[in-house]
Write a protein that holds these residues in place. Sequence first.
Motif, PDB file in Angstrom:
ATOM      1  N   ILE A 193       0.861  -1.187   0.000  1.00 43.26           N
ATOM      2  CA  ILE A 193       0.000   0.000   0.000  1.00 43.26           C
ATOM      3  C   ILE A 193       0.898   1.239   0.000  1.00 43.26           C
ATOM      4  CG2 ILE A 193      -1.764   1.263   1.292  1.00 43.26           C
ATOM      5  CD1 ILE A 193      -2.637  -1.407   2.488  1.00 43.26           C
ATOM      6  N   SER A 194       0.518   2.276  -0.716  1.00 39.21           N
ATOM      7  CA  SER A 194       1.375   3.459  -0.845  1.00 39.21           C
ATOM      8  C   SER A 194       1.590   4.135   0.506  1.00 39.21           C
ATOM      9  CB  SER A 194       0.764   4.454  -1.825  1.00 39.21           C
ATOM     10  OG  SER A 194      -0.341   5.121  -1.246  1.00 39.21           O
ATOM     11  N   ASP A 195       2.772   4.743   0.656  1.00 41.07           N
ATOM     12  CA  ASP A 195       3.099   5.471   1.886  1.00 41.07           C
ATOM     13  C   ASP A 195       2.099   6.584   2.155  1.00 41.07           C
ATOM     14  OD1 ASP A 195       5.285   3.902   2.398  1.00 41.07           O
ATOM     15  OD2 ASP A 195       6.733   5.286   1.502  1.00 41.07           O
ATOM     16  N   GLU A 196       1.642   7.237   1.085  1.00 41.05           N
ATOM     17  CA  GLU A 196       0.708   8.352   1.246  1.00 41.05           C
ATOM     18  C   GLU A 196      -0.574   7.895   1.938  1.00 41.05           C
ATOM     19  OE1 GLU A 196      -1.464  11.888  -1.345  1.00 41.05           O
ATOM     20  OE2 GLU A 196      -0.423  10.256  -2.367  1.00 41.05           O
ATOM     21  N   VAL A 197      -1.069   6.724   1.542  1.00 39.26           N
ATOM     22  CA  VAL A 197      -2.287   6.199   2.159  1.00 39.26           C
ATOM     23  C   VAL A 197      -2.040   5.897   3.632  1.00 39.26           C
ATOM     24  CG1 VAL A 197      -3.883   4.243   2.197  1.00 39.26           C
ATOM     25  CG2 VAL A 197      -3.215   5.265   0.020  1.00 39.26           C
ATOM     26  N   LEU A 198      -0.962   5.182   3.929  1.00 36.61           N
ATOM     27  CA  LEU A 198      -0.729   4.729   5.299  1.00 36.61           C
ATOM     28  C   LEU A 198      -0.318   5.865   6.237  1.00 36.61           C
ATOM     29  CD1 LEU A 198       1.041   1.325   4.584  1.00 36.61           C
ATOM     30  CD2 LEU A 198      -1.315   1.717   5.283  1.00 36.61           C
ATOM     31  N   THR A 199       0.470   6.833   5.743  1.00 37.04           N
ATOM     32  CA  THR A 199       0.856   7.943   6.618  1.00 37.04           C
ATOM     33  C   THR A 199      -0.362   8.784   7.003  1.00 37.04           C
ATOM     34  OG1 THR A 199       1.430   9.241   4.642  1.00 37.04           O
ATOM     35  CG2 THR A 199       3.231   8.119   5.793  1.00 37.04           C
ATOM     36  N   LYS A 200      -1.268   8.979   6.053  1.00 38.55           N
ATOM     37  CA  LYS A 200      -2.473   9.751   6.366  1.00 38.55           C
ATOM     38  C   LYS A 200      -3.429   8.941   7.244  1.00 38.55           C
ATOM     39  CE  LYS A 200      -2.529  12.958   2.467  1.00 38.55           C
ATOM     40  NZ  LYS A 200      -3.289  13.485   1.309  1.00 38.55           N
ATOM     41  N   ALA A 201      -3.513   7.652   6.985  1.00 45.87           N
ATOM     42  CA  ALA A 201      -4.433   6.823   7.768  1.00 45.87           C
ATOM     43  C   ALA A 201      -4.016   6.761   9.231  1.00 45.87           C
ATOM     44  CB  ALA A 201      -4.494   5.417   7.176  1.00 45.87           C
ATOM     45  N   PHE A 202      -2.698   6.618   9.472  1.00 41.80           N
ATOM     46  CA  PHE A 202      -2.213   6.469  10.849  1.00 41.80           C
ATOM     47  C   PHE A 202      -1.689   7.776  11.431  1.00 41.80           C
ATOM     48  CE2 PHE A 202      -2.137   2.147   9.252  1.00 41.80           C
ATOM     49  CZ  PHE A 202      -2.655   1.428  10.332  1.00 41.80           C
ATOM     50  N   GLN A 203      -1.612   8.828  10.570  1.00 45.65           N
ATOM     51  CA  GLN A 203      -1.172  10.150  11.005  1.00 45.65           C
ATOM     52  C   GLN A 203       0.210  10.077  11.656  1.00 45.65           C
ATOM     53  OE1 GLN A 203      -4.308  12.444  13.007  1.00 45.65           O
ATOM     54  NE2 GLN A 203      -5.823  11.024  12.165  1.00 45.65           N
ATOM     55  N   VAL A 204       1.138   9.411  10.955  1.00 49.01           N
ATOM     56  CA  VAL A 204       2.520   9.296  11.422  1.00 49.01           C
ATOM     57  C   VAL A 204       3.449   9.664  10.282  1.00 49.01           C
ATOM     58  CG1 VAL A 204       1.981   7.509  13.131  1.00 49.01           C
ATOM     59  CG2 VAL A 204       2.625   6.850  10.797  1.00 49.01           C
ATOM     60  N   ASP A 205       4.722   9.799  10.598  1.00 52.15           N
ATOM     61  CA  ASP A 205       5.724  10.133   9.603  1.00 52.15           C
ATOM     62  C   ASP A 205       5.990   8.954   8.675  1.00 52.15           C
ATOM     63  OD1 ASP A 205       8.963  10.334   8.978  1.00 52.15           O
ATOM     64  OD2 ASP A 205       7.943  12.281   8.983  1.00 52.15           O
ATOM     65  N   LYS A 206       6.426   9.274   7.450  1.00 52.73           N
ATOM     66  CA  LYS A 206       6.713   8.243   6.457  1.00 52.73           C
ATOM     67  C   LYS A 206       7.770   7.259   6.937  1.00 52.73           C
ATOM     68  CE  LYS A 206       8.302   7.717   1.646  1.00 52.73           C
ATOM     69  NZ  LYS A 206       9.481   6.905   1.998  1.00 52.73           N
ATOM     70  N   SER A 207       8.733   7.720   7.721  1.00 50.21           N
ATOM     71  CA  SER A 207       9.797   6.833   8.193  1.00 50.21           C
ATOM     72  C   SER A 207       9.244   5.701   9.051  1.00 50.21           C
ATOM     73  CB  SER A 207      10.838   7.631   8.995  1.00 50.21           C
ATOM     74  OG  SER A 207      10.240   8.219  10.148  1.00 50.21           O
ATOM     75  N   ILE A 208       8.170   5.971   9.781  1.00 51.99           N
ATOM     76  CA  ILE A 208       7.554   4.930  10.615  1.00 51.99           C
ATOM     77  C   ILE A 208       6.878   3.887   9.736  1.00 51.99           C
ATOM     78  CG2 ILE A 208       5.774   4.471  12.351  1.00 51.99           C
ATOM     79  CD1 ILE A 208       6.364   7.204  13.534  1.00 51.99           C
ATOM     80  N   ILE A 209       6.184   4.344   8.705  1.00 53.92           N
ATOM     81  CA  ILE A 209       5.542   3.416   7.774  1.00 53.92           C
ATOM     82  C   ILE A 209       6.589   2.569   7.056  1.00 53.92           C
ATOM     83  CG2 ILE A 209       4.115   3.216   5.713  1.00 53.92           C
ATOM     84  CD1 ILE A 209       2.604   4.047   8.268  1.00 53.92           C
ATOM     85  N   ASP A 210       7.668   3.210   6.619  1.00 57.90           N
ATOM     86  CA  ASP A 210       8.744   2.469   5.948  1.00 57.90           C
ATOM     87  C   ASP A 210       9.317   1.400   6.873  1.00 57.90           C
ATOM     88  OD1 ASP A 210       8.406   4.008   3.701  1.00 57.90           O
ATOM     89  OD2 ASP A 210      10.051   5.383   4.159  1.00 57.90           O
ATOM     90  N   TYR A 211       9.492   1.753   8.142  1.00 61.22           N
ATOM     91  CA  TYR A 211      10.011   0.797   9.123  1.00 61.22           C
ATOM     92  C   TYR A 211       9.067  -0.390   9.290  1.00 61.22           C
ATOM     93  CZ  TYR A 211      11.103  -1.197  13.680  1.00 61.22           C
ATOM     94  OH  TYR A 211      11.382  -2.075  14.710  1.00 61.22           O
ATOM     95  N   LEU A 212       7.786  -0.099   9.394  1.00 65.21           N
ATOM     96  CA  LEU A 212       6.804  -1.168   9.591  1.00 65.21           C
ATOM     97  C   LEU A 212       6.719  -2.076   8.367  1.00 65.21           C
ATOM     98  CD1 LEU A 212       3.966   0.867  11.355  1.00 65.21           C
ATOM     99  CD2 LEU A 212       5.403  -0.897  12.390  1.00 65.21           C
ATOM    100  N   GLN A 213       6.820  -1.513   7.176  1.00 69.60           N
ATOM    101  CA  GLN A 213       6.731  -2.318   5.968  1.00 69.60           C
ATOM    102  C   GLN A 213       7.962  -3.209   5.772  1.00 69.60           C
ATOM    103  OE1 GLN A 213       5.860   0.741   3.004  1.00 69.60           O
ATOM    104  NE2 GLN A 213       3.732   0.039   2.922  1.00 69.60           N
ATOM    105  N   LYS A 214       9.070  -2.865   6.418  1.00 69.70           N
ATOM    106  CA  LYS A 214      10.290  -3.665   6.293  1.00 69.70           C
ATOM    107  C   LYS A 214      10.336  -4.821   7.293  1.00 69.70           C
ATOM    108  CE  LYS A 214      13.143   0.120   4.514  1.00 69.70           C
ATOM    109  NZ  LYS A 214      14.263   1.046   4.801  1.00 69.70           N
ATOM    110  N   GLN A 215       9.400  -4.841   8.235  1.00 68.40           N
ATOM    111  CA  GLN A 215       9.416  -5.902   9.244  1.00 68.40           C
ATOM    112  C   GLN A 215       8.973  -7.230   8.642  1.00 68.40           C
ATOM    113  OE1 GLN A 215      10.794  -5.039  12.283  1.00 68.40           O
ATOM    114  NE2 GLN A 215      11.062  -3.226  10.992  1.00 68.40           N
TER     115      GLN A 215
END
Length: 221
Positions: A193-215
Amino acid sequence: MKTLHFLVSILALASCVAFAYDPSPLQDFCVAIKDPKDGVFVNGKFCKDPILVNAEDFFKHVEPGNASNPLGSQVTPVTVDQLFGLNTLGISLARIDFAPKGLNPPHIHPRGTEFLIVVEGTLYVGFVTSNQDNNRLFSKVLNKGDVFVFPIGLIHFQLNVGYGNAVAIAGLSSQNPGVITIANALFKSNPPISDEVLTKAFQVDKSIIDYLQKQSWYDNN
């Protein structure tokens, strides 16, 4: 007289609507086709000749699951795919093994209500209601012999809060209830799922989404 006829017509229509509903789906989707030769069976199993049916068709031995994994839990399903005798019966079950502090993470069953009975240990369980109901959490600590129900389609979880291993048996109201693990679906989708969708959905920074997607999101099913 016209009013009476109108009321009778409304009642007749309501009766048709009440009894002419679609059957519950047995897979995530089923795209209609015009030519059957292009179709495939998913959960539409062929039926065995009744003369050839025997007790083994309704029997399965379920071994304990290996809960030595990052989640500390293992779900062993017994659906129509594992026990062919369940076909058309509208039920299935699963054995859930927990290591100490093991978690069966938040997930949903899109096609089945679940009831859970604790066989060994102590579990903290709960489910969250829909947005319409303000996402209320219903939770409970269960001990051996306790039963809890998770309504169809709602996010729920189980956590071993005891000091030893725990075992639970789940019954489900579908021969193929399906399972969607929330974290895996959001952060391990293919393609992502695109970073734009997830950062807005969870209202967090892109770096957090990138970290979670790498787990390495573990699948305990």
